[in-house]
Scaffold this active site. Structure first.
Site, PDB file in Angstrom:
ATOM      1  N   LYS A  43     -26.596 -10.729 -67.498  1.00  0.00           N
ATOM      2  CA  LYS A  43     -25.243 -10.306 -66.285  1.00  0.00           C
ATOM      3  C   LYS A  43     -25.061  -8.990 -65.924  1.00  0.00           C
ATOM      4  CE  LYS A  43     -21.479 -10.806 -69.405  1.00  0.00           C
ATOM      5  NZ  LYS A  43     -21.727  -9.849 -70.609  1.00  0.00           N
TER       6      LYS A  43
ATOM      7  N   LYS B  23     -31.614   0.141 -74.299  1.00  0.00           N
ATOM      8  CA  LYS B  23     -30.602   0.668 -73.323  1.00  0.00           C
ATOM      9  C   LYS B  23     -30.801   2.094 -73.359  1.00  0.00           C
ATOM     10  CE  LYS B  23     -27.300  -2.795 -73.113  1.00  0.00           C
ATOM     11  NZ  LYS B  23     -26.082  -3.415 -73.143  1.00  0.00           N
TER      12      LYS B  23
ATOM     13  N   LYS C  40     -34.596 -11.684 -70.746  1.00  0.00           N
ATOM     14  CA  LYS C  40     -33.252 -12.252 -70.885  1.00  0.00           C
ATOM     15  C   LYS C  40     -32.647 -12.423 -69.820  1.00  0.00           C
ATOM     16  CE  LYS C  40     -29.536 -10.518 -72.548  1.00  0.00           C
ATOM     17  NZ  LYS C  40     -28.565  -9.944 -73.116  1.00  0.00           N
TER      18      LYS C  40
END
Ligand code: TYM
Length: 341
Positions: free
Chosen positions: A200, A112, A197
């Site tokens: 969401k 991230k 992956k």
């Protein structure tokens, strides 16, 4: 009795990955065999840029979906993290236990932070300390088991390290928890990019099945899933990641007697029953639709009575507070802080 804790952060609409990797097991297995707590971990949603109204909406929606999936307040405790102050109280003590180096080694932080830097965005300090708050979530309840998908394994390992270190320094205070993972579908991949992956927080797209997608949308997304070269239906995550992903999803959604079971079937065995990608996609789509149907129906009912959901969350927070307070108070005493009274 075994204590279980797990959580979902409200950073986006819940996905099939959240369901197969975590939520379904909480419902089918964990809440029935242990003293289990499940939390909408809303403070974790503030580690990246966020819209306050959206976080509020998604927190309610996550709680409603957890109940719609079958978490039963008579069997387990469902609550919102920010309603229980003990999480942030304990987090500070664990910040004083963790090292800068071990936090910088976390894979999710590395990924991230690299993305944010590449986009020229600044990083919130809480993104680095995120796993410490997660450790506090877990350790505050004397947790033995943490049922999570594969992507959270490293964070639970860190939690164990912090518990052991704290106990060694200050005397036995925390249970040392372990992660548990589903036998299949511990890492559901994006249908359009099966090497990453299904997440969401990612940009919404055709590769992500949301729990509230209606049947036609689910069918379309799965029928259009990226597949691999060749025509053989084989289970091989390296050479056929798209097909392997579909087989895992099908295995997870189809129990031995055609019912949904917590561990489903073996994807390798399932592969033998197919001689075309198309047939596999069709069966996978129908299995997912049938798996999600009852959840969507119950969600519609619960969403129309949000007062009842809020009441569950209030009761849950009260019980959670009562469990966490003595553990966190003991940790405060153990490190040498003067008791308030
Ligand atoms: P979160 O909100 O990203 O995901 C919630 C749960 O869903 C699992 N999961 C998946 N499993 C399989 N395939 C996928 N594609 C997939 N995507 C998500 C996750 O592994 C997780 O179990 N840091 C945590 C939230 C958290 C937490 C905690 C969890 C905060 N404190 C304490 C357990 C205990 C997270 O971001 O999960």
């Amino acid at each position: 009795m075994t204590r279980i804790f797990s959580g979902i952060k409200p950073t986006g609409h819940l996905t099939l990955g959240n369901y197969l990797g975590a939520l379904r097991r909480w419902v089918d297995v964990d809440q029935r065999r242990a003293d289990a707590l499940f939390s909408v971990v809303d403070l974790h949603a503030l580690t990246v840029e966020h819209d306050p109204a959206r976080v509020r909406r998604l927190s309610r929606q996550a709680a409603t979906l957890m109940l719609a999936a079958g978490l039963d307040p008579a069997l387990c405790t469902v609550f919102v993290q920010s309603h229980v102050d003990e999480h942030t109280r304990l987090s500070y003590l664990l910040e004083c236990t963790a090292t800068d180096g071990e936090l910088r080694r976390m894979i999710q932080y590395k990924e991230k932070s690299a993305r944010a830097r590449a986009a020229g965005e600044s990083l919130r300090f809480s993104l680095l300390s995120y796993p410490v708050l997660m450790a506090a979530d877990i350790l505050a309840y004397g947790t033995d088991e943490v049922p999570v998908g594969e992507d959270q394994t490293q964070h639970v390992e860190l939690t164990r390290d912090l518990a052991v270190r704290f106990n060694q320094r200050y005397g036995h205070t925390f249970a040392v928890p372990r992660a548990t993972r589903p036998a299949v579908a511990a890492r559901v991949m994006d249908l359009q990019d099966p090497t990453s992956k299904m997440g969401k927080s990612h940009e919404p797209g055709a590769g992500i099945v949301y729990l509230l997608d209606d049947a036609d949308v689910v069918r379309k997304k799965i029928m259009r899933a990226v597949t691999d070269s060749g025509r053989e239906v084989e289970y091989d995550r390296e050479t056929k990641p798209g097909i392997a992903n579909l087989l895992e999803i099908l295995a997870a959604c189809t129990g031995p007697s055609g019912q949904v079971g917590p561990d489903g079937l073996d994807p390798r065995e399932l592969a033998g029953g197919y001689d075309s990608y198309g047939a596999l996609k069709k069966d996978t789509a129908e299995a997912v639709i049938e798996t999600l149907r009852p959840l969507r129906e119950r969600h519609a009912v619960l969403a129309s009575d949000i007062g009842a959901v809020d009441q569950v969350l209030r009761d849950g927070a009260e019980r959670a507070r009562g469990l966490a307070r003595p553990v966190v108070d003991a940790a405060y005493r153990a490190v040498g802080l003067l008791p308030a009274a």
